[in-house]
Design a protein around this motif. Structure first.
Motif, PDB file in Angstrom:
ATOM      1  N   HIS A 291       0.869  -1.114   0.004  1.00  0.00           N
ATOM      2  CA  HIS A 291       0.020   0.085  -0.056  1.00  0.00           C
ATOM      3  C   HIS A 291       0.661   1.354  -0.102  1.00  0.00           C
ATOM      4  N   LEU A 292       1.610   1.096  -1.010  1.00  0.00           N
ATOM      5  CA  LEU A 292       2.898   2.415  -0.956  1.00  0.00           C
ATOM      6  C   LEU A 292       2.119   3.833  -1.152  1.00  0.00           C
ATOM      7  N   PHE A 293       1.052   3.921  -1.902  1.00  0.00           N
ATOM      8  CA  PHE A 293       0.632   5.142  -2.226  1.00  0.00           C
ATOM      9  C   PHE A 293      -0.228   5.748  -1.008  1.00  0.00           C
ATOM     10  N   SER A 294      -0.692   4.862  -0.193  1.00  0.00           N
ATOM     11  CA  SER A 294      -1.638   5.295   1.053  1.00  0.00           C
ATOM     12  C   SER A 294      -0.398   5.754   1.891  1.00  0.00           C
ATOM     13  N   LYS A 295       0.812   5.186   2.028  1.00  0.00           N
ATOM     14  CA  LYS A 295       2.033   5.526   2.770  1.00  0.00           C
ATOM     15  C   LYS A 295       2.351   7.073   2.577  1.00  0.00           C
ATOM     16  N   ILE A 296       2.310   7.254   1.253  1.00  0.00           N
ATOM     17  CA  ILE A 296       2.697   8.577   0.510  1.00  0.00           C
ATOM     18  C   ILE A 296       1.810   9.761   0.989  1.00  0.00           C
ATOM     19  N   LEU A 297       0.556   9.380   1.078  1.00  0.00           N
ATOM     20  CA  LEU A 297      -0.412  10.330   1.322  1.00  0.00           C
ATOM     21  C   LEU A 297      -0.125  10.774   2.795  1.00  0.00           C
ATOM     22  N   LEU A 344      10.642  10.870  -6.758  1.00  0.00           N
ATOM     23  CA  LEU A 344       9.814  11.732  -6.074  1.00  0.00           C
ATOM     24  C   LEU A 344       9.417  12.837  -6.914  1.00  0.00           C
ATOM     25  N   LEU A 345      10.065  13.287  -7.813  1.00  0.00           N
ATOM     26  CA  LEU A 345       9.799  14.431  -8.530  1.00  0.00           C
ATOM     27  C   LEU A 345       8.805  13.934  -9.756  1.00  0.00           C
ATOM     28  N   ASN A 346       9.243  12.800 -10.411  1.00  0.00           N
ATOM     29  CA  ASN A 346       8.255  12.477 -11.547  1.00  0.00           C
ATOM     30  C   ASN A 346       7.213  11.602 -11.170  1.00  0.00           C
ATOM     31  N   THR A 347       7.264  10.856 -10.065  1.00  0.00           N
ATOM     32  CA  THR A 347       6.012  10.126  -9.656  1.00  0.00           C
ATOM     33  C   THR A 347       5.336  10.763  -8.366  1.00  0.00           C
ATOM     34  N   LEU A 348       5.850  10.884  -7.314  1.00  0.00           N
ATOM     35  CA  LEU A 348       5.187  11.161  -6.048  1.00  0.00           C
ATOM     36  C   LEU A 348       4.697  12.370  -6.038  1.00  0.00           C
ATOM     37  N   LEU A 352       0.580  13.361  -6.062  1.00  0.00           N
ATOM     38  CA  LEU A 352      -0.013  14.263  -4.754  1.00  0.00           C
ATOM     39  C   LEU A 352      -0.839  15.141  -5.312  1.00  0.00           C
ATOM     40  N   PHE A 353      -0.341  15.737  -6.538  1.00  0.00           N
ATOM     41  CA  PHE A 353      -1.033  16.855  -7.200  1.00  0.00           C
ATOM     42  C   PHE A 353      -2.422  16.419  -7.969  1.00  0.00           C
ATOM     43  N   SER A 354      -2.222  15.255  -8.411  1.00  0.00           N
ATOM     44  CA  SER A 354      -3.453  14.403  -9.410  1.00  0.00           C
ATOM     45  C   SER A 354      -4.470  14.117  -8.289  1.00  0.00           C
ATOM     46  N   TYR A 355      -3.951  13.704  -7.031  1.00  0.00           N
ATOM     47  CA  TYR A 355      -5.132  13.166  -5.994  1.00  0.00           C
ATOM     48  C   TYR A 355      -5.728  14.198  -5.636  1.00  0.00           C
ATOM     49  N   TYR A 363      -4.823  20.635  -0.098  1.00  0.00           N
ATOM     50  CA  TYR A 363      -3.942  20.222   0.952  1.00  0.00           C
ATOM     51  C   TYR A 363      -2.864  19.477   0.146  1.00  0.00           C
ATOM     52  N   TYR A 364      -3.293  18.553  -0.846  1.00  0.00           N
ATOM     53  CA  TYR A 364      -2.359  17.510  -1.435  1.00  0.00           C
ATOM     54  C   TYR A 364      -1.877  18.387  -2.515  1.00  0.00           C
ATOM     55  N   ILE A 365      -2.392  19.142  -3.210  1.00  0.00           N
ATOM     56  CA  ILE A 365      -1.633  20.010  -4.252  1.00  0.00           C
ATOM     57  C   ILE A 365      -0.813  20.906  -3.603  1.00  0.00           C
TER      58      ILE A 365
END
Length: 428
Positions: A291-297, A344-348, A352-355, A363-365
């Motif tokens: 659940h990597l994306f959830s961790k990143i959030l 981090l630059l190209n994916t994370l 975060l912006f897209s979410y 907040y995520y933007i």
């Protein structure tokens, strides 16, 4: 000297013409209270303008042409959409124009009212002999406020365009953010050269299959290398042979078809960037990060986000290998700081912006933008060119903005749509 309709639009929008004793071609006095809103779609060029002609205050549309005869050439005489035009603004008046019912359209001619220096600056920008960008002799002299404000705007433009690709993929994945993130992260592990086979591999190996084997690192590695097409029949070392045995069983169990091994590129690459090394790193990340994306959030600190990548350890087989069955001098194959920063630059930051945009959560933007501000700027030919002009990218925020500026404004000489070009042109 060449004159474009885009320049005429720009001059009208910012009223960069002599406004003393303005009159229509028929002699009526003109007062421009509002130039209107610039319309880049079909229909009149400016809407909701407020203009006093003679003793009457008019509200409506304004149409612009280089020559008034263009009104007929563009078939506006027979188009009801242009009946609400209250003023026809032209560079050169060569014939009267009328609406569909025959009523005369008031015309303002700007020839002779435009500063010569504005012509000169525009032609120097658009038709000059620059080698890097149109404003290369001026951009380094601009004030920081203008540059930083513009960088923020075009960086958001860049992220919005990229986020459209994310949202389309999300729809194909039925709203599954984890699966979509996994696919994009895999593609970015290919670092451009091997992005396509990495993406194809991830799409052919859904996360739900990997999740069934999350407690067995060998099986995860087998699935990833097997789907990548690297587990062939002529392997010699014990480790890849174990991977092949596992994959032969799992591939049949889940009816998997590997990607074409010939898609992977090794030529003219540093060994640390070989796709086999990147696949080993990706497999280690999958093993260690459910659940990597959830961790990143949830993780806010940049250092902790970096550690998600730099702290993973690949299978020890790769300590002295870059490819299967080819021993090499011992060297660390774990993800380095620079590679982690690129991920981090190209994916994370993009996700975060897209979410944030998709869920309407600013907040995520904001977190996406702050992440880019915290990462070092990229190093490439475009950034080096800007550096030589006195514009330095101290962060990924600035380097990404400069890439957008060069690729979507400078390359197409969109100086009239650029705040830098605007600032230069208005210095008259």
């Amino acid at each position: 000297m060449l004159f474009t309709e885009d320049l005429l639009h720009y001059i009208w929008k910012f009223r960069l013409f002599d406004r003393a004793d303005l009159r229509t071609t028929s002699g009526d006095a003109i007062e421009v209270h509002s130039a209107g809103l610039h319309n880049t779609d079909s229909g009149p060029d400016f809407s909701n303008a407020r203009i006093k002609i003679g003793d009457t205050m008019w509200a409506g549309n304004v149409e612009l042409h280089l020559s008034s005869s263009d009104w007929k050439k563009h078939n506006h005489t027979a188009d009801n959409a242009y009946n609400n035009v209250i003023l026809h603004v032209v560079y050169r008046d060569d014939e009267p124009v009328s609406g569909t019912d025959g009523h005369a359209i008031p015309t303002l001619e700007l020839n002779g009212r435009i500063p010569e220096e504005l012509y000169s600056r525009y032609h120097k920008l658009v038709y000059g002999n620059q080698t890097v960008i149109p404003c290369e002799s001026s951009i380094g002299k601009l004030d920081d406020f203008t540059l930083k404000t513009w960088f923020t705007r075009i960086l958001i433009e860049r992220l919005e365009k990229k986020s459209e690709t994310v949202i389309k993929a999300l729809e194909l994945n039925r709203g599954d953010w984890e699966e979509t993130f996994y696919q994009f992260l895999a593609a970015n592990f290919g670092f451009k050269t091997n992005a396509l086979p990495f993406e194809l591999m991830a799409k052919s190996l859904p996360q739900n299959i990997l999740a069934k084997h999350k407690n067995n690192a060998l099986q995860i590695e087998a699935l990833i290398f097997g789907q990548a097409g690297f587990l062939t029949d002529d392997l010699q070392d014990a480790y890849p042979r174990k991977l092949k045995t596992e994959y032969d069983f799992l591939g049949k169990k889940f009816s998997l078809t590997p990607v074409d091994n010939h898609l992977w590129k090794f030529m003219r690459m540093r060994p640390l960037n070989f796709p086999t090394v990147r696949l080993a790193q990706f497999a280690a990340l999958v093993v260690n990060s459910n659940h990597l994306f959830s961790k990143i959030l949830d993780i806010k600190e940049v250092k902790l986000l970096q550690k998600l990548f730099t702290d993973i350890r690949v299978n020890q087989y790769w300590d002295d290998h870059y490819q299967f069955d080819k021993p090499s001098k011992p060297a660390s194959k774990n993800i380095g700081q620079s590679s982690a920063n690129l991920l981090l630059l190209n994916t994370l930051s993009l996700f975060l912006f897209s979410y944030g945009k998709y869920n309407q959560q600013q907040y995520y933007i904001d977190r996406s933008l702050k992440l880019l501000e915290s990462l070092p700027g990229e190093q490439n030919n475009i950034i080096a060119d800007f550096d030589s002009l006195g514009v330095k990218a101290g962060s990924a925020f600035e380097s990404q903005a400069l890439l957008e500026l060069k690729n979507y404004y400078c390359n197409y000489k969109k100086c009239l749509q650029c705040s830098v070009g605007n600032k230069i042109l208005k210095q008259v």
